[in-house]
Design an enzyme around this catalytic site. Sequence first.
Site, PDB file in Angstrom:
ATOM      1  N   PRO A 155       0.826  -1.213   0.000  1.00 44.13           N
ATOM      2  CA  PRO A 155       0.000   0.000   0.000  1.00 44.13           C
ATOM      3  C   PRO A 155       0.856   1.256   0.000  1.00 44.13           C
ATOM      4  O   PRO A 155       2.037   1.222   0.348  1.00 44.13           O
ATOM      5  CB  PRO A 155      -0.816  -0.127   1.306  1.00 44.13           C
ATOM      6  N   PRO A 156       0.280   2.395  -0.367  1.00 41.29           N
ATOM      7  CA  PRO A 156       1.039   3.655  -0.342  1.00 41.29           C
ATOM      8  C   PRO A 156       1.457   4.032   1.074  1.00 41.29           C
ATOM      9  O   PRO A 156       0.720   3.814   2.038  1.00 41.29           O
ATOM     10  CB  PRO A 156       0.049   4.680  -0.915  1.00 41.29           C
ATOM     11  N   THR A 159       3.973   2.860   2.901  1.00 44.62           N
ATOM     12  CA  THR A 159       4.526   1.823   3.774  1.00 44.62           C
ATOM     13  C   THR A 159       6.044   1.793   3.765  1.00 44.62           C
ATOM     14  O   THR A 159       6.630   1.030   4.532  1.00 44.62           O
ATOM     15  CB  THR A 159       3.981   0.441   3.367  1.00 44.62           C
ATOM     16  N   GLY A 160       6.699   2.562   2.920  1.00 45.25           N
ATOM     17  CA  GLY A 160       8.149   2.674   2.987  1.00 45.25           C
ATOM     18  C   GLY A 160       8.906   1.969   1.886  1.00 45.25           C
ATOM     19  O   GLY A 160      10.066   1.597   2.079  1.00 45.25           O
ATOM     20  N   GLU A 179     -25.286   9.091  20.267  1.00 47.80           N
ATOM     21  CA  GLU A 179     -23.988   8.551  20.660  1.00 47.80           C
ATOM     22  C   GLU A 179     -24.098   7.689  21.910  1.00 47.80           C
ATOM     23  O   GLU A 179     -23.352   6.710  22.064  1.00 47.80           O
ATOM     24  CB  GLU A 179     -22.993   9.685  20.875  1.00 47.80           C
ATOM     25  N   HIS A 238     -24.998   4.211  20.828  1.00 47.82           N
ATOM     26  CA  HIS A 238     -23.814   3.477  20.379  1.00 47.82           C
ATOM     27  C   HIS A 238     -22.984   2.984  21.561  1.00 47.82           C
ATOM     28  O   HIS A 238     -22.525   1.842  21.596  1.00 47.82           O
ATOM     29  CB  HIS A 238     -22.950   4.380  19.496  1.00 47.82           C
TER      30      HIS A 238
END
Length: 673
Positions: free
Chosen positions: A225-226, A228-229, A447, A450
């Site tokens: 993925p973008p 990640t190094g 909320e 939830h």
Amino acid sequence: MTTKKKSDSSKKEKPITPRKGPPPMPARGMAISFLLMAVFLTAMYLFSDSSKNNGEIDYSDFVKLVKSGRVSKVDVAHDGAGNHHILGESKDINAAGSTRFRTEIILTDKLMEMLEENSVQVTVKRPRTLMVSILANLIPFLLIFGLIYFFFIRQMKNSGRGAMSFGKSRAKLLTHDKNKITFSQVAGVDEAKEELLEVVEFLKDPKQFQKLGGKMPKGVLLCGPPGTGKTLLAKAVAGEADVPFFTISGSDFVEMFVGIGASRVRDMFEQGKKNAPCIIFIDEIDAVGRSRFSGIGGGHDEREQTLNALLVEMDGFDTQEGIIIIAATNRPDVLDQALLRPGRFDRQVTVDLPSLKGREQILNIHVRNIRLSDQVELEKTARGTPGFSGADLANLVNEAALLASRRQADFVEQQDLEEARDKVIWGRERRSHALDDDEKKLTAYHEAGHAIAMHYMEECEPIHKVTIIPRGRALGATMQLPTKDRYTQSQKKLEADLVAFMGGRAAEELIFGDITTGAYNDIERSTAIARAMVCEYGMSKKVGPQNLSSSQEPIFMGQGMTGSQDHSETTANLIDEEVQRILVESYDTCMNLLVERKKELIDLSEILIEKEVLDAEEVAHILKYGTLPEPVEPPPEETLVAETPEVDEEEDASTCSNEEDATDDDSSGIAVS
């Protein structure tokens, strides 16, 4: 780390001698430059000659102008060859303007007398020598040539990429002075580091691997993925390897001229052969390595020709060992299969999102230049950031430092890291976005619904905090804290998350007898989870364990354009029925839970309206006793110092990732209204 040894006494490494000065300009480029200059000079000459002839009059007309009193001043010039001419201006009788004229004359006493009689001022210019005349004619052309040289030819020479040099490779040779990154500055990708460190060791000491018959790998593909190094790993390889390291981007091969990409590939490998052994790094290789089969259209493709040249250079008839290709891409699925086979890219290294331990290591690297407080615990920050890449964590640390600077603090505190994380995920708090009493009450009950559902469903992740302060596009949020990284999701866990998602909608209907659009995001994500349970995970007894999902990947190269389904209409109706059943059962379960805990729902909502933000400990105390916990009196000075770490550990918490997705194994649940 092994020391560098000589691999072969008969084969000495060639020293790298950088080019001195700009490369020579091609002969064809020079010819084209001079041709353009000649055309330009000819046009200038014609223009100047035409302007010189403008205003030429006969001598008889000149005499009439003088006698009519329309000439007040003339210049008598001598061209050095015995010829004279007059330059002057004639006044227009009907207008205030004047017109310049020129005429050839024979200078006589009678002419001078006529000029004196009509009060014409006469100025005699000194004749120019032959050299002065030549220079006067050449100076404009020399100036024009100088401009062309400095603004056109010199630029072509300095860049080395002129009209005739497009085929030269744009690969840059990295030196140790420019590259300071090593493997010690890379964390969270231990397996990928081991794979690449082995390549570096092979280049430093090939005998260690060749004694058993092993060969040097030709290519290593870094995919993931973008953020990640992948590029950072390549920089670390350049910093560790004691060999020439060339770097180039995949987009540098593609140009507007046909055949340029293939020419650059050949030139790049030619440079690599001269400096072998060496490493060539191609970033974003999917720009030129996409699959050659399109299924649509036709004609010649420049990218396909570039790919063919790359395939031949990596493993063809004239392939030489000593060049290792390292490439990086975010889309390995679109690459051509011929590029991925062994012999070209022998290894495919997956650089995935970091784990909990990896995130903590990455944070430790990024905070080296940050002034952190002693109370900061990076392990808790790492625990609250599942799904974050290395780039995300770097951005988080930078945002925390900016927040601390904004409040003029001396150190970055834990609250800055938490606020930065929430800002990265949801956006900044919008305290200026004031809610009226009705909306605030509705959001608080939403909320609270939830929070109660998450608290009493054992499979849900623990609650981190509940807030009704608008942040980003959400009016409120109930955040959870994952206890660990999850790589699989059980059916009970998914069903519990669905019940928690329904908490806001059920609380609105129970208290107000009406529903709003605030549960839009909850319903959207619940539907995605329920459909994935039926179509992908086989968690429906009626449908059974089969994959019935349609491909969600974007259309690429003519693939996936048919739109055909792999199941019948009857099966599609059964899928819809099962998805609806799962969602309705989750809603009914949540409604029954809230009816049973209605008093707790009211208590939590009223306190939330007053305080706006509640942490996990406060929520648990309210649900158990109906009130906020009593404030703890500060202990004596000596006791406070000893017990500070324990108090911070109880009060501090982290949050979870920005969305609950059944297809993301490394995520945690969030309910946002």
